[in-house]
Design a protein around this motif. Structure first.
Motif, PDB file in Angstrom:
ATOM      1  N   LEU A 212       3.171   5.428  -2.697  1.00  0.00           N
ATOM      2  CA  LEU A 212       3.215   6.745  -2.070  1.00  0.00           C
ATOM      3  C   LEU A 212       4.646   7.225  -1.879  1.00  0.00           C
ATOM      4  O   LEU A 212       4.903   8.435  -1.831  1.00  0.00           O
ATOM      5  CB  LEU A 212       2.499   6.706  -0.718  1.00  0.00           C
TER       6      LEU A 212
ATOM      7  N   LEU B 176      -3.753   9.976  -9.929  1.00  0.00           N
ATOM      8  CA  LEU B 176      -4.164   9.906  -8.521  1.00  0.00           C
ATOM      9  C   LEU B 176      -5.253   8.859  -8.323  1.00  0.00           C
ATOM     10  O   LEU B 176      -5.276   8.154  -7.300  1.00  0.00           O
ATOM     11  CB  LEU B 176      -4.660  11.279  -8.061  1.00  0.00           C
ATOM     12  N   GLU B 177      -6.141   8.736  -9.294  1.00  0.00           N
ATOM     13  CA  GLU B 177      -7.193   7.733  -9.189  1.00  0.00           C
ATOM     14  C   GLU B 177      -6.614   6.318  -9.226  1.00  0.00           C
ATOM     15  O   GLU B 177      -7.069   5.430  -8.491  1.00  0.00           O
ATOM     16  CB  GLU B 177      -8.202   7.909 -10.329  1.00  0.00           C
ATOM     17  N   HIS B 178      -5.596   6.101 -10.069  1.00  0.00           N
ATOM     18  CA  HIS B 178      -4.967   4.781 -10.127  1.00  0.00           C
ATOM     19  C   HIS B 178      -4.279   4.453  -8.798  1.00  0.00           C
ATOM     20  O   HIS B 178      -4.332   3.297  -8.343  1.00  0.00           O
ATOM     21  CB  HIS B 178      -3.943   4.747 -11.265  1.00  0.00           C
ATOM     22  N   ARG B 179      -3.635   5.446  -8.175  1.00  0.00           N
ATOM     23  CA  ARG B 179      -3.009   5.206  -6.873  1.00  0.00           C
ATOM     24  C   ARG B 179      -4.070   4.828  -5.834  1.00  0.00           C
ATOM     25  O   ARG B 179      -3.878   3.895  -5.050  1.00  0.00           O
ATOM     26  CB  ARG B 179      -2.262   6.461  -6.417  1.00  0.00           C
ATOM     27  N   THR B 180      -5.183   5.559  -5.830  1.00  0.00           N
ATOM     28  CA  THR B 180      -6.251   5.274  -4.874  1.00  0.00           C
ATOM     29  C   THR B 180      -6.844   3.894  -5.104  1.00  0.00           C
ATOM     30  O   THR B 180      -7.071   3.125  -4.159  1.00  0.00           O
ATOM     31  CB  THR B 180      -7.345   6.345  -4.980  1.00  0.00           C
ATOM     32  N   ARG B 181      -7.073   3.559  -6.368  1.00  0.00           N
ATOM     33  CA  ARG B 181      -7.647   2.252  -6.689  1.00  0.00           C
ATOM     34  C   ARG B 181      -6.701   1.125  -6.288  1.00  0.00           C
ATOM     35  O   ARG B 181      -7.134   0.096  -5.777  1.00  0.00           O
ATOM     36  CB  ARG B 181      -7.946   2.199  -8.192  1.00  0.00           C
ATOM     37  N   HIS B 182      -5.402   1.330  -6.512  1.00  0.00           N
ATOM     38  CA  HIS B 182      -4.424   0.321  -6.101  1.00  0.00           C
ATOM     39  C   HIS B 182      -4.451   0.139  -4.589  1.00  0.00           C
ATOM     40  O   HIS B 182      -4.419  -0.999  -4.092  1.00  0.00           O
ATOM     41  CB  HIS B 182      -3.026   0.754  -6.549  1.00  0.00           C
ATOM     42  N   GLY B 183      -4.514   1.236  -3.843  1.00  0.00           N
ATOM     43  CA  GLY B 183      -4.573   1.121  -2.389  1.00  0.00           C
ATOM     44  C   GLY B 183      -5.795   0.355  -1.926  1.00  0.00           C
ATOM     45  O   GLY B 183      -5.712  -0.480  -1.001  1.00  0.00           O
ATOM     46  N   HIS B 184      -6.950   0.595  -2.553  1.00  0.00           N
ATOM     47  CA  HIS B 184      -8.163  -0.132  -2.189  1.00  0.00           C
ATOM     48  C   HIS B 184      -8.027  -1.618  -2.483  1.00  0.00           C
ATOM     49  O   HIS B 184      -8.472  -2.470  -1.684  1.00  0.00           O
ATOM     50  CB  HIS B 184      -9.359   0.448  -2.939  1.00  0.00           C
TER      51      HIS B 184
ATOM     52  N   TRP C  73       0.825  -1.214   0.000  1.00  0.00           N
ATOM     53  CA  TRP C  73       0.000   0.000   0.000  1.00  0.00           C
ATOM     54  C   TRP C  73       0.857   1.261   0.000  1.00  0.00           C
ATOM     55  O   TRP C  73       0.553   2.236  -0.694  1.00  0.00           O
ATOM     56  CB  TRP C  73      -0.906  -0.017   1.219  1.00  0.00           C
TER      57      TRP C  73
END
Length: 346
Positions: free
Chosen positions: A24, A47-55, A20
């Motif tokens: 970052l 930024l959306e791809h980073r958020t989706r990866h974290g989820h 996760w």
């Protein structure tokens, strides 16, 4: 059994946290190992791809933990941490590769490279005035090796394997440090002067931490040698305390990765550093596994900094890289066949 469950949950938590946090800590222009112009580093799609990866990573970690607890409560048996580690690592890598593919698609569909130019930047100062190996930082490792050798000479029947392991570790660290100091520097065309200075400071800190880690590792070898030779008690808290120096080294590297970042990109900018320009540097086609593996037959560099992570990697398109890999495989084969015997605690 309860301890095994706790260790399994700890492995799941650690792998999930690393997977996760990795994106970052990466350089802003290299999301998931894909090169994007500095002007697009904070693009909403990235930024959306980073958020989706974290989820995804958090969801996989939660599913793994719930499945493990459910299996334990249903059957009363759980696998050991070593069996949990590989599937978790595989799942984390799969999430990273999926995110890298999505970023490449976004970069291609939105034409991130439009109105950019390919620039190759070099710092000749690293050749005329290279970063020197900080030899004083190697003194603790050498002194600990000397102390281990002295105690070995004073202990009847003691094996020489710990001293040999320390000597091999010092030689390996020196070889790695020499290769890193001569590797191709990571100079960003967006900020050529500032990034060259930061990279020089990054090398200074990296090599010092590397040599200090060798001393901590040699201290662990000395502690276990004292237990093996009967000078200190074996087992219990004494064995656990022997690994404390390695834990300190791991904590130091974690602090380094957070404060300094990949290739020193988190180091503070210097006064007067120019603003970034929309330029593109290297080709994504030569990088594989989300920036972990590099293969470029036209690149004369043998050692290059990875796009993802703190460390360097071999250019698998260079013949010397395959020579080094073949040497390692031959050494491993000779060791497995019993032709060579490496030192061990036993």
């Amino acid at each position: 059994m309860t301890m095994t469950v706790l260790l399994d949950l700890l492995v799941i938590a650690l792998v999930t946290a690393v997977a996760w946090a990795g994106p970052l800590l990466a350089r802003p222009t290299l999301p998931f190992g894909v090169r994007v112009p500095a002007a697009r580093a904070e693009d909403p799609a990235i930024l959306e791809h980073r958020t989706r990866h974290g989820h995804r990573v958090l969801a996989l970690g939660a599913i793994a933990a719930v499945s493990l607890l459910g299996w334990w409560l249903w059957t009363g048996w759980v696998p050991g941490p070593e069996l949990i580690l590989l599937p978790m690592l595989g799942a984390g890598i799969a999430c990273g590769l999926l995110a890298a593919r999505e970023v490449r698609k976004t970069k291609r569909d939105n034409d991130f490279d439009a109105d950019t130019r390919r620039v190759a930047t070099a710092d000749l100062g690293l050749r005329t005035n290279p970063v020197r190996l900080p030899w004083p930082w190697l003194a603790p490792a050498i002194l600990l090796t000397g102390a281990t050798a002295l105690l070995h000479s004073l202990t009847p029947g003691a094996t020489f394997a710990p001293v040999l392991a320390q000597l091999l570790l010092i030689a390996l660290v020196l070889l790695v440090a020499a290769g890193i100091l001569r590797a191709r520097p990571e100079i960003e065309p967006e900020r050529p002067v500032g990034s060259a200075r930061r990279y020089r400071r990054y090398l200074h800190r990296f090599t010092r931490l590397l040599l200090a880690s060798a001393a901590l590792a040699n201290l662990t070898v000395l502690a276990h040698a004292l237990s093996q030779w009967g000078i200190l008690p074996a087992g219990g808290w004494f064995t656990a305390l022997g690994y404390l120096p390695l834990a300190l080294a791991l904590a130091a590297w974690l602090h380094f990765s957070i404060r300094v970042g990949e290739a020193g990109h988190r180091l503070p900018a210097e006064p007067g550093e120019q603003a970034p320009m929309p330029v593109r540097r290297d080709d994504d086609r030569h990088w594989h596994l989300a920036g972990m593996i590099y293969l470029n037959r036209r690149d004369p560099a043998v050692l290059v900094h990875r796009r993802a992570g703190l460390f360097w990697t071999l250019n698998l398109g260079h013949p010397l890289a395959w020579t080094a890999a073949t040497a390692v495989l031959v050494l491993a084969a000779l060791t497995s066949l019993g032709v060579l015997e490496l030192p061990s605690r036993s």
